[in-house]
Motif scaffolding. Structure first.
Motif, PDB file in Angstrom:
ATOM      1  N   LYS A 174       0.831  -1.203   0.000  1.00 58.95           N
ATOM      2  CA  LYS A 174       0.000   0.000   0.000  1.00 58.95           C
ATOM      3  C   LYS A 174       0.869   1.259   0.000  1.00 58.95           C
ATOM      4  CE  LYS A 174      -3.793  -2.244   2.493  1.00 58.95           C
ATOM      5  NZ  LYS A 174      -4.531  -2.305   3.797  1.00 58.95           N
ATOM      6  N   ILE A 175       1.955   1.219   0.752  1.00 54.72           N
ATOM      7  CA  ILE A 175       2.846   2.386   0.822  1.00 54.72           C
ATOM      8  C   ILE A 175       3.435   2.692  -0.547  1.00 54.72           C
ATOM      9  CG2 ILE A 175       5.057   3.221   1.736  1.00 54.72           C
ATOM     10  CD1 ILE A 175       4.370   1.587   4.291  1.00 54.72           C
ATOM     11  N   TYR A 176       3.959   1.667  -1.223  1.00 56.44           N
ATOM     12  CA  TYR A 176       4.601   1.902  -2.515  1.00 56.44           C
ATOM     13  C   TYR A 176       3.586   2.269  -3.588  1.00 56.44           C
ATOM     14  CZ  TYR A 176       8.542  -0.157  -0.082  1.00 56.44           C
ATOM     15  OH  TYR A 176       9.522  -0.412   0.835  1.00 56.44           O
ATOM     16  N   SER A 177       2.384   1.740  -3.474  1.00 57.14           N
ATOM     17  CA  SER A 177       1.331   2.175  -4.400  1.00 57.14           C
ATOM     18  C   SER A 177       1.063   3.656  -4.218  1.00 57.14           C
ATOM     19  CB  SER A 177       0.046   1.374  -4.147  1.00 57.14           C
ATOM     20  OG  SER A 177       0.236   0.000  -4.415  1.00 57.14           O
ATOM     21  N   GLY A 178       1.137   4.130  -2.956  1.00 60.27           N
ATOM     22  CA  GLY A 178       0.959   5.551  -2.675  1.00 60.27           C
ATOM     23  C   GLY A 178       2.063   6.415  -3.236  1.00 60.27           C
TER      24      GLY A 178
END
Length: 401
Positions: A174-178
Motif C-alpha cells: 500500500k505504501i509503494y502504491s501511494g
C-alpha cells in the motif's frame, strides 16, 4: 528466453554471506536450501554476494561457488565495504553478458540496489528490487541513524526505477502504491521458511531446566539481534510489570549484539535480573528446540518486514505478542492467532502478555490457531514459487539476449 525449459536466467545482488559458508556450517539455517529451490524453478540463478577476501573461517574465498546445478555464487572478495558496489557491478556485467542473463534483482534498495540498477541498465535488462523490511512505513528506521535519513530519498528513488518490486507485507504494498508505483508491479512474497523444522520438536532442556530450577512456571522467549531497532528496553519494562503480578514468569533473550551489557544492566536496575536470562547466540539448528520451549514469543521491534521468527513461533504452536510492525497485518490475526500492541508501549505489551499467561486454555487455543494460519498461508513451496513467478512473469517480454 533462459535455459533448459525456457525459463529466465536471473542474476541477483545479495548481502547474504550464508551462501559462501561451508556446507554443514550451523549458522547456515535454510538459506542455501531456499536458493537451491529458487534455482530449480529458473533457467539459472547467479548470486553476487558481498564478501571480503576471506571467509568467516579465515580461509580464502574462491571467485565462483557452484552450489547446485543452475545455482552459482559469485563472491565480490572486496577489499572493503566501499569497494563492494564497484566490484558487484564489474562482476554482474561480466556474468550477465557471459550467461545471457534475462532479469537482474537486488536484495534491497540500498547498496545492492545501486549495483543491480547499474548492471540492469548496462545489460538492458529489467530490474526487480526486493524489500525485506519496512523502511518506508514508519519514521523509526529514518530516525535511528543520520545515514538512514540521508539514504531514504535515494532508496525511494531506487524502488521507483524497478520494473517490479517484491515486498514481504501488504502494508508495504500500500505504501509503494501511494508513491505512484503501479500496484501490478508490486508483489507480496515473504521469504520462504522451512516450517516443517518446527514440528514435533523437543524443548531445549537447558532453557526449561533453568525455568524450573528458578521456580518459574511460564517462559516468554525472544530471539533477535541485541540492537536498538529491536527495542528490548520495552520488553524489559513490560517484563518488570508482568513479574510484579506473576513473579514466577521467566524471560529468555536469545541472541548477541552490542547492547547486551546495557540490557543486562537495565534488567538488574528493574529488579528482574534473576527472572531474565540472556542466553547468547545459538546456531540455526537449535532454533526449533528453543521455540518449542516457549509458552509465548515476544517481539518488541520498532520496525520489521515479515518477521520470520513469528512465523516459526506460529509453526511451533506458540502464540505471539508483537508490536504493530508491518508484517503483523499478514502473519497475525489480531486476538485470534496472536496479540498486536502499539510500538514502544510497555504497558500494553505487559497487559497482552498477562492476558495469555493468566489463561492457559486461551493461550493453547491461540497457539493452535497460529499454527493453522501460518501453515496455510506461508508454506515454503508457495513462497518459492511466488518469487520465481515474479521473475518469470514480468509485465513485459523478457529480453532474449
Amino acid at each position: 528466453p533462459g535455459a533448459g525449459r525456457g525459463l529466465p536466467r536471473v542474476l541477483t545482488v545479495s548481502l547474504d554471506t550464508s551462501l559462501v559458508r561451508k556446507p554443514g556450517d550451523p549458522v547456515l539455517g535454510d538459506t542455501v536450501a531456499r536458493h537451491v529451490d529458487y534455482a530449480r524453478n529458473l533457467g539459472s540463478l547467479h548470486v553476487i554476494v558481498k564478501t571480503g577476501k576471506r571467509g568467516p573461517d579465515g580461509g580464502s574465498i574462491p571467485e565462483r561457488i557452484d552450489l547446485s546445478p543452475g545455482l552459482v555464487v559469485h563472491p565480490t572478495r572486496s577489499v572493503n565495504r566501499y569497494a563492494f558496489i564497484a566490484d558487484a557491478i564489474r562482476i554482474g556485467i561480466s556474468v550477465g553478458r557471459r550467461e545471457g542473463i534475462d532479469v537482474v534483482s537486488a536484495q534491497d534498495p540500498f547498496a545492492t540496489g545501486i549495483a543491480a540498477l547499474a548492471i540492469a541498465r548496462v545489460l538492458r535488462r529489467p530490474l526487480n528490487v526486493q524489500v525485506h523490511f519496512d523502511f518506508a512505513g514508519y519514521p523509526f528506521w529514518r530516525l535511528e541513524r543520520l545515514e538512514h535519513r540521508l539514504f531514504f530519498p535515494f532508496a525511494r528513488w531506487i524502488v521507483r526505477q524497478a520494473q517490479t518490486v517484491r515486498v514481504g507485507t501488504t502494508r508495504e504494498r500500500k505504501i509503494y502504491s501511494g508513491w505512484g508505483i503501479d500496484p501490478n508491479q508490486i508483489m507480496v512474497a515473504p521469504v520462504a521458511v522451512d516450517l516443517d523444522r518446527f514440528t514435533d520438536v523437543a524443548p531445549n532442556h537447558g532453557f526449561r531446566s533453568w525455568v524450573d530450577g528458578t521456580g518459574g512456571d511460564a517462559l516468554v522467549l525472544t530471539m533477535c539481534r541485541l540492537v536498538p531497532s529491536k527495542d528490548l528496553s520495552t520488553l524489559l519494562r513490560a517484563a518488570s510489570q508482568v513479574i510484579a503480578v506473576r513473579p514466577r514468569t521467566r524471560f529468555i533473550v536469545v541472541g548477541g549484539g552490542p547492547l547486551r551489557q546495557r540490557l543486562e544492566s537495565e534488567a538488574r536496575a528493574l529488579g528482574i535480573g534473576d527472572a531474565v536470562k540472556f542466553a547468547g547466540v545459538i546456531d540455526g539448528t537449535e532454533a526449533p528446540s528453543a521455540m518449542a520451549s516457549a509458552d509465548i514469543y515476544a517481539l518488541t521491534s520498532w520496525y520489521e518486514g515479515t518477521s520470520l521468527v513469528t512465523l516459526e513461533a506460529g509453526a511451533s504452536g506458540v502464540p505471539v505478542v508483537s508490536t504493530d510492525v508491518a508484517g503483523t497485518d499478514d502473519t497475525i490475526i489480531k486476538g485470534v492467532t496472536g496479540m498486536v500492541v502499539p510500538v514502544g508501549d510497555d504497558h500494553a505489551f505487559a497487559t497482552a502478555l498477562l492476558g495469555l499467561l493468566d489463561d492457559p486454555v486461551q493461550r493453547l487455543a491461540v497457539g493452535e490457531a497460529a499454527r493453522r494460519h501460518v501453515r496455510a498461508q506461508f508454506g515454503r513451496a508457495d513462497a518459492v514459487t511466488a518469487l520465481t513467478d515474479l521473475w518469470t512473469k514480468l509485465p513485459f517480454p523478457i529480453a532474449t539476449g
